[in-house]
Design a protein around this motif. Structure first.
Motif, PDB file in Angstrom:
ATOM      1  N   ILE A  35       0.838  -1.210   0.000  1.00 58.77           N
ATOM      2  CA  ILE A  35       0.000   0.000   0.000  1.00 58.77           C
ATOM      3  C   ILE A  35       0.868   1.253   0.000  1.00 58.77           C
ATOM      4  N   LEU A  36       1.870   1.290   0.869  1.00 59.28           N
ATOM      5  CA  LEU A  36       2.745   2.460   0.932  1.00 59.28           C
ATOM      6  C   LEU A  36       3.544   2.637  -0.360  1.00 59.28           C
ATOM      7  N   ARG A  42       2.902   5.823  -7.162  1.00 54.58           N
ATOM      8  CA  ARG A  42       1.747   6.215  -7.971  1.00 54.58           C
ATOM      9  C   ARG A  42       1.525   5.282  -9.152  1.00 54.58           C
ATOM     10  N   THR A  43       1.705   4.007  -8.888  1.00 57.62           N
ATOM     11  CA  THR A  43       1.463   2.978  -9.884  1.00 57.62           C
ATOM     12  C   THR A  43       1.043   1.703  -9.166  1.00 57.62           C
ATOM     13  N   TYR A  47       5.966  -4.868 -11.117  1.00 58.00           N
ATOM     14  CA  TYR A  47       7.368  -4.828 -11.542  1.00 58.00           C
ATOM     15  C   TYR A  47       7.998  -3.487 -11.178  1.00 58.00           C
ATOM     16  N   SER A  48       7.234  -2.409 -11.255  1.00 50.91           N
ATOM     17  CA  SER A  48       7.733  -1.087 -10.870  1.00 50.91           C
ATOM     18  C   SER A  48       7.767  -0.926  -9.356  1.00 50.91           C
ATOM     19  N   LEU A  49       6.823  -1.542  -8.677  1.00 49.61           N
ATOM     20  CA  LEU A  49       6.735  -1.392  -7.223  1.00 49.61           C
ATOM     21  C   LEU A  49       7.873  -2.087  -6.485  1.00 49.61           C
ATOM     22  N   LYS A  50       8.516  -3.047  -7.117  1.00 50.99           N
ATOM     23  CA  LYS A  50       9.592  -3.781  -6.435  1.00 50.99           C
ATOM     24  C   LYS A  50      10.704  -2.855  -5.976  1.00 50.99           C
TER      25      LYS A  50
END
Length: 163
Positions: A35-36, A42-43, A47-50
């Motif tokens: 969540i954080l 902002r996606t 794959y980007s959140l990693k």
């Protein structure tokens, strides 16, 4: 003299989630970090959140952990009740929105029911549609009816005008 410090956002969010989501402590840690990371990056692309998620391990390990987490089914009632618990008492505007995109040759079509508060749309429930394009009214009605059965504040909900 001791100085008072506020709790880190991770701890505060995890405490709030723990009371609403009765899940294993390890899943709760990943859920909180996810969540954080979504807020920060902002996606919602895993794959980007990693690179944003506050979890130990290499980028590959974090990505695998996120992939395993999103395969875990949460009881449907938990999301809307948790989200609505943060809104002030009184009427809540609801909106229905649909998004569609292609993942390779596969259509991804989501009908989403959200609450609107101070210009912010808070997702409550959704339905994955098995086709591209618009949804039928019976599908939209079924999503709203499903929500109203689970929502403890159904008397305070009103459709948003002009949506």
């Amino acid at each position: 003299m001791k100085t008072l410090r506020s709790r880190p956002p991770h701890d505060t969010l995890q405490t709030a989630l723990r009371s609403a989501f009765p899940v294993d402590a390890r899943r709760l840690v990943v859920f909180t970090a996810l969540i954080l990371a979504v807020i920060q990056a902002r996606t919602v692309v895993l794959y980007s959140l990693k690179t944003h998620v506050a979890l130990p391990g290499s980028l590959t390990t974090r990505y695998q952990r996120l992939c395993r987490f999103v395969q875990f089914p949460f009881p449907e009632v938990l999301f809307p009740r948790f989200a609505l618990s943060f809104l002030p008492p009184g009427p809540v505007d609801l909106i229905l929105d649909r998004t569609n995109w292609k993942l390779g040759q596969q259509d991804v079509n989501i009908l989403l029911l959200s609450a609107v508060w101070n210009g912010f749309s808070l997702p409550l429930m959704w339905t994955l549609l098995p086709h591209g394009g618009a949804s039928r009214s019976c599908v939209r009605e079924a999503l709203v009816e499903r929500f109203l059965k689970l929502c403890p504040r159904s008397g305070d909900l009103v459709p948003a005008r002009g949506s």
